[in-house]
Scaffold this motif. Sequence first.
Motif, PDB file in Angstrom:
ATOM      1  N   ILE A  15       0.834  -1.200   0.000  1.00 51.65           N
ATOM      2  CA  ILE A  15       0.000   0.000   0.000  1.00 51.65           C
ATOM      3  C   ILE A  15       0.872   1.255   0.000  1.00 51.65           C
ATOM      4  CG2 ILE A  15      -1.663   1.325   1.384  1.00 51.65           C
ATOM      5  CD1 ILE A  15      -2.971  -1.325   2.126  1.00 51.65           C
ATOM      6  N   ALA A  16       1.988   1.219   0.751  1.00 47.97           N
ATOM      7  CA  ALA A  16       2.879   2.378   0.776  1.00 47.97           C
ATOM      8  C   ALA A  16       3.414   2.681  -0.622  1.00 47.97           C
ATOM      9  CB  ALA A  16       4.029   2.128   1.748  1.00 47.97           C
ATOM     10  N   ILE A  17       3.800   1.620  -1.349  1.00 44.66           N
ATOM     11  CA  ILE A  17       4.298   1.828  -2.723  1.00 44.66           C
ATOM     12  C   ILE A  17       3.199   2.441  -3.579  1.00 44.66           C
ATOM     13  CG2 ILE A  17       5.086   0.649  -4.811  1.00 44.66           C
ATOM     14  CD1 ILE A  17       6.419  -1.425  -2.960  1.00 44.66           C
ATOM     15  N   LEU A  18       1.975   1.900  -3.450  1.00 40.10           N
ATOM     16  CA  LEU A  18       0.874   2.391  -4.278  1.00 40.10           C
ATOM     17  C   LEU A  18       0.563   3.850  -3.949  1.00 40.10           C
ATOM     18  CD1 LEU A  18      -1.474  -0.698  -4.122  1.00 40.10           C
ATOM     19  CD2 LEU A  18      -0.016   0.006  -6.000  1.00 40.10           C
ATOM     20  N   VAL A  19       0.606   4.189  -2.664  1.00 44.09           N
ATOM     21  CA  VAL A  19       0.324   5.574  -2.280  1.00 44.09           C
ATOM     22  C   VAL A  19       1.375   6.496  -2.878  1.00 44.09           C
ATOM     23  CG1 VAL A  19       0.306   7.170  -0.327  1.00 44.09           C
ATOM     24  CG2 VAL A  19      -0.956   5.029  -0.193  1.00 44.09           C
ATOM     25  N   TYR A  20       2.633   6.053  -2.843  1.00 36.18           N
ATOM     26  CA  TYR A  20       3.694   6.866  -3.433  1.00 36.18           C
ATOM     27  C   TYR A  20       3.449   7.069  -4.937  1.00 36.18           C
ATOM     28  CZ  TYR A  20       8.049   7.857  -5.766  1.00 36.18           C
ATOM     29  OH  TYR A  20       8.985   8.392  -6.609  1.00 36.18           O
TER      30      TYR A  20
ATOM     31  N   VAL B 307      -9.850   9.973  -9.690  1.00 34.50           N
ATOM     32  CA  VAL B 307     -10.745   9.007  -9.053  1.00 34.50           C
ATOM     33  C   VAL B 307     -10.463   7.600  -9.571  1.00 34.50           C
ATOM     34  CG1 VAL B 307     -13.148   8.252  -8.931  1.00 34.50           C
ATOM     35  CG2 VAL B 307     -12.575  10.651  -8.551  1.00 34.50           C
ATOM     36  N   PHE B 308     -10.344   7.472 -10.896  1.00 33.57           N
ATOM     37  CA  PHE B 308     -10.177   6.131 -11.442  1.00 33.57           C
ATOM     38  C   PHE B 308      -8.763   5.607 -11.228  1.00 33.57           C
ATOM     39  CE2 PHE B 308     -14.124   7.285 -13.579  1.00 33.57           C
ATOM     40  CZ  PHE B 308     -14.850   6.162 -13.236  1.00 33.57           C
ATOM     41  N   MET B 309      -7.793   6.502 -11.082  1.00 35.80           N
ATOM     42  CA  MET B 309      -6.451   6.030 -10.732  1.00 35.80           C
ATOM     43  C   MET B 309      -6.465   5.431  -9.329  1.00 35.80           C
ATOM     44  SD  MET B 309      -2.820   8.007 -10.440  1.00 35.80           S
ATOM     45  CE  MET B 309      -3.277   8.848  -8.946  1.00 35.80           C
ATOM     46  N   VAL B 310      -7.121   6.125  -8.402  1.00 36.78           N
ATOM     47  CA  VAL B 310      -7.196   5.615  -7.024  1.00 36.78           C
ATOM     48  C   VAL B 310      -7.936   4.275  -7.015  1.00 36.78           C
ATOM     49  CG1 VAL B 310      -8.135   6.037  -4.731  1.00 36.78           C
ATOM     50  CG2 VAL B 310      -7.020   7.887  -5.975  1.00 36.78           C
ATOM     51  N   GLY B 311      -9.043   4.188  -7.754  1.00 38.97           N
ATOM     52  CA  GLY B 311      -9.799   2.936  -7.834  1.00 38.97           C
ATOM     53  C   GLY B 311      -8.956   1.797  -8.366  1.00 38.97           C
ATOM     54  N   THR B 312      -8.120   2.106  -9.349  1.00 45.11           N
ATOM     55  CA  THR B 312      -7.285   1.062  -9.946  1.00 45.11           C
ATOM     56  C   THR B 312      -6.201   0.609  -8.988  1.00 45.11           C
ATOM     57  OG1 THR B 312      -7.650   2.172 -12.043  1.00 45.11           O
ATOM     58  CG2 THR B 312      -5.953   0.487 -11.984  1.00 45.11           C
ATOM     59  N   LEU B 313      -5.544   1.583  -8.357  1.00 47.25           N
ATOM     60  CA  LEU B 313      -4.477   1.225  -7.416  1.00 47.25           C
ATOM     61  C   LEU B 313      -5.048   0.409  -6.255  1.00 47.25           C
ATOM     62  CD1 LEU B 313      -2.459   4.570  -7.330  1.00 47.25           C
ATOM     63  CD2 LEU B 313      -1.737   2.410  -8.346  1.00 47.25           C
ATOM     64  N   ALA B 314      -6.304   0.709  -5.884  1.00 50.57           N
ATOM     65  CA  ALA B 314      -6.922   0.009  -4.755  1.00 50.57           C
ATOM     66  C   ALA B 314      -7.114  -1.475  -5.033  1.00 50.57           C
ATOM     67  CB  ALA B 314      -8.263   0.658  -4.405  1.00 50.57           C
ATOM     68  N   ALA B 315      -7.133  -1.861  -6.317  1.00 57.24           N
ATOM     69  CA  ALA B 315      -7.317  -3.276  -6.641  1.00 57.24           C
ATOM     70  C   ALA B 315      -6.017  -4.057  -6.524  1.00 57.24           C
ATOM     71  CB  ALA B 315      -7.889  -3.417  -8.049  1.00 57.24           C
ATOM     72  N   VAL B 316      -4.884  -3.341  -6.437  1.00 57.46           N
ATOM     73  CA  VAL B 316      -3.598  -4.040  -6.452  1.00 57.46           C
ATOM     74  C   VAL B 316      -3.348  -4.865  -5.181  1.00 57.46           C
ATOM     75  CG1 VAL B 316      -1.109  -3.753  -6.700  1.00 57.46           C
ATOM     76  CG2 VAL B 316      -2.664  -2.373  -8.066  1.00 57.46           C
ATOM     77  N   PRO B 317      -3.626  -4.318  -3.963  1.00 56.88           N
ATOM     78  CA  PRO B 317      -3.295  -5.110  -2.772  1.00 56.88           C
ATOM     79  C   PRO B 317      -3.936  -6.494  -2.779  1.00 56.88           C
ATOM     80  CG  PRO B 317      -3.816  -2.882  -2.120  1.00 56.88           C
ATOM     81  CD  PRO B 317      -4.127  -2.983  -3.585  1.00 56.88           C
ATOM     82  N   ALA B 318      -5.184  -6.606  -3.293  1.00 60.99           N
ATOM     83  CA  ALA B 318      -5.848  -7.913  -3.309  1.00 60.99           C
ATOM     84  C   ALA B 318      -5.039  -8.914  -4.128  1.00 60.99           C
ATOM     85  CB  ALA B 318      -7.259  -7.774  -3.869  1.00 60.99           C
ATOM     86  N   SER B 319      -4.576  -8.492  -5.326  1.00 62.92           N
ATOM     87  CA  SER B 319      -3.774  -9.403  -6.148  1.00 62.92           C
ATOM     88  C   SER B 319      -2.451  -9.706  -5.467  1.00 62.92           C
ATOM     89  CB  SER B 319      -3.510  -8.777  -7.519  1.00 62.92           C
ATOM     90  OG  SER B 319      -4.718  -8.373  -8.098  1.00 62.92           O
ATOM     91  N   ALA B 320      -1.886  -8.680  -4.811  1.00 63.62           N
ATOM     92  CA  ALA B 320      -0.618  -8.885  -4.125  1.00 63.62           C
ATOM     93  C   ALA B 320      -0.775  -9.884  -2.974  1.00 63.62           C
ATOM     94  CB  ALA B 320      -0.083  -7.552  -3.602  1.00 63.62           C
ATOM     95  N   MET B 321      -1.955  -9.874  -2.329  1.00 63.57           N
ATOM     96  CA  MET B 321      -2.204 -10.842  -1.250  1.00 63.57           C
ATOM     97  C   MET B 321      -2.191 -12.271  -1.780  1.00 63.57           C
ATOM     98  SD  MET B 321      -5.128  -8.776   0.815  1.00 63.57           S
ATOM     99  CE  MET B 321      -5.800 -10.034   1.903  1.00 63.57           C
ATOM    100  N   HIS B 322      -2.757 -12.475  -2.982  1.00 63.87           N
ATOM    101  CA  HIS B 322      -2.713 -13.820  -3.564  1.00 63.87           C
ATOM    102  C   HIS B 322      -1.272 -14.262  -3.776  1.00 63.87           C
ATOM    103  CE1 HIS B 322      -6.971 -14.124  -4.079  1.00 63.87           C
ATOM    104  NE2 HIS B 322      -7.063 -13.142  -4.943  1.00 63.87           N
ATOM    105  N   VAL B 323      -0.465 -13.372  -4.365  1.00 66.34           N
ATOM    106  CA  VAL B 323       0.925 -13.736  -4.648  1.00 66.34           C
ATOM    107  C   VAL B 323       1.642 -14.083  -3.348  1.00 66.34           C
ATOM    108  CG1 VAL B 323       3.128 -12.878  -5.528  1.00 66.34           C
ATOM    109  CG2 VAL B 323       1.017 -12.351  -6.747  1.00 66.34           C
ATOM    110  N   PHE B 324       1.416 -13.264  -2.320  1.00 72.09           N
ATOM    111  CA  PHE B 324       2.042 -13.518  -1.023  1.00 72.09           C
ATOM    112  C   PHE B 324       1.623 -14.884  -0.483  1.00 72.09           C
ATOM    113  CE2 PHE B 324       2.095 -13.352   3.596  1.00 72.09           C
ATOM    114  CZ  PHE B 324       3.365 -12.894   3.838  1.00 72.09           C
TER     115      PHE B 324
END
Lengths: 165, 509
Positions: A15-20, B307-324
Amino acid sequence: MGHATIEWVYVGVVIAILVYVGADAWNIERLLEHAPEDAETIKVTGAQWVWTFEYEDGTREIGKLHLVKGQPYRFEITSVDVIHSFNIPDFAIMMDAVPGRINTIWLVPDQSGEYLIQCREYCGLSHYQMRGTLIVEEPSGEEGEANITSAAVEAPSKGATAVAS
Amino acid sequence: MVLEVKKPRPMWEILFSTHHTDVGLLYVYLSLTAFIIGGALAIAIRTELFLPGDAINIIPDSNTFHRIFTVHGTNMLFLWLIPFASGIGNYLIPIMVRYKDMAWPKLNAVAFWMIPVGMALIWLGFADTTWNAYPPYSIIRAPGPAAEMWIFGLKILGISSILGAINFIVTILRMKHPDLPLMKTSLFVWSTLVTSLMIIVAIPTFAAALIMLYTDRLGVSGFFNPAMGGDPIAYQHLFWFTFHPEVYIFLIPAVGMMYELIPKFSRKPIFSYQSGVAAFVLLAIVGFASWAHHMYATGMSFTEKTVFMVGTLAAVPASAMHVFNWIATMWGGRIKFAAPMSFAVGGLVLFFYAGAGGIVNTAMPLDFLTHDSYWVVGHFHLFVMGLVTFAFIGFIYYMFPFITGRMYSERAAMVQFWLMFVGVSMIFLTQHVLGLYGQPRRVFDYVPVQPLIIMNQISTVGAWITAAGAAIFVWNLIKSTVSGKPAKMDDPFAIGEQYYDYTRREPHH
């Protein structure tokens, strides 16, 4: 379970990377939004499969765009038939030409020479050939003729490459 | 044709069956066919682009080229990715939730048999609209009846996936064995449930847009036609409202399959089941908040883009959780690198590259470098060919002994894996570079300058290597079905305990 801490740390780092990334992108895009006050307006019209440019003094050119180095320009982009996309890869200029709408984008060319203009949205039969030339002249003006010819010589290698530079 | 070697039955009995394993296998056969013929189109495209100009002439003119990439895209998304996931879902979901069949077996068969109809319309029409079919091109310029056939084909495929999704949801939520709480079902069940819910929310929007597109083509309306006061950008909103969530609809079943493969072949339980469920649900919700990142360059305001950039970035942690979760599951496990696990790990690596590239796309200023260029082509192919297709192929190898009773050739499968992994990396990583050089996507020809030629050639050679891998894949499947070694059915991969009795069959009814 019982080892959730590592995962929370990991998610926190992500999340920190994304916020940056988001904050930096926001900050840069904010500066790019508005054209300088003194910019010359150039009307760009896409049609299957040519670009037409109309300068502020009313003169028109088809397929060729002449700009002066260091001057700000504001493009008003539209289309007369289907959606095109006005793209100068070397200057990272990219904006859709949508019929019934006028989109704007601005540019201060910082290097003289000849550059590729192309269409980046699929627009039918000759989409791949919908190209034009951007000619950036030295600000010296009257004797600019010589500069264009010297620029034309180095043009082919510059055609579609210099984004990385 | 050999459908089930263990118990050969007449062809008609299988074709008209409503039993979930039969319908599931029909889905799998149809989607594998689509994968191979759609792949052949991709090879034609890449071969044409090996050299600029007229030097290579396997595609005679630009119109044919446009038709080929349109059908390639439509075919791969709607006839390979979605039907394959439905097929595996059909086969496994009733077993995993301990019910005798899908909730509505006849509806299930109907949903399947709509797909060949849609497939015929798309292939016989051979439209040139691109798979996005953006108006006004698709309204005022695209030649009929190809464009109409494309519209009707997609319409039918859309209805088919909605029917399938309803069936999955009811089977999972209502037909589940009463002793089996939802939080004890496998993560593949969760992935199918989440995907089906997303289909029901997402698809109707595009279904409406298709009707509007059709009436616009007839000239009776002008929703998207600026000459009649319409707005072509409205179509793009409707389109991406369906198809951005749709990329997660392609992705999530593959993620669910990885959750089946990785713990089994690591001989360890999943690192965190809860985290997997949470990531699925999170992705399904946040996935609906990012559609317009496909449209930054259509003239959106700064606020909309933000707005849509924030929405898109917000979807990344979920995918990152799968990889983890996958990496943490493999950590310290006794990993057995049989073909299914190799494809799962290969898919994980390509998924990581694709995700990292996606973060670059979504940053507003950088999007204007990459948008509609070959970067985007490379980016989403790393998802659909990298993660999704790798997970699918791995899962085919995993299911192979349970379905046929025979073992595939492990050596051929490993050769295929390395060919495909190297080939896919060559094709799509270089396409990112092509995009930065400024080569637009969907072009029949490119400027003959040295860097573009070299990168296109690396990409094309990668495509040929991948095609060689795919040929080995087909050969392996056919050869091993006919004359593979009989599998040890209780534990074909020698990885210990099985969680589900895949060989169990309820009697036909």
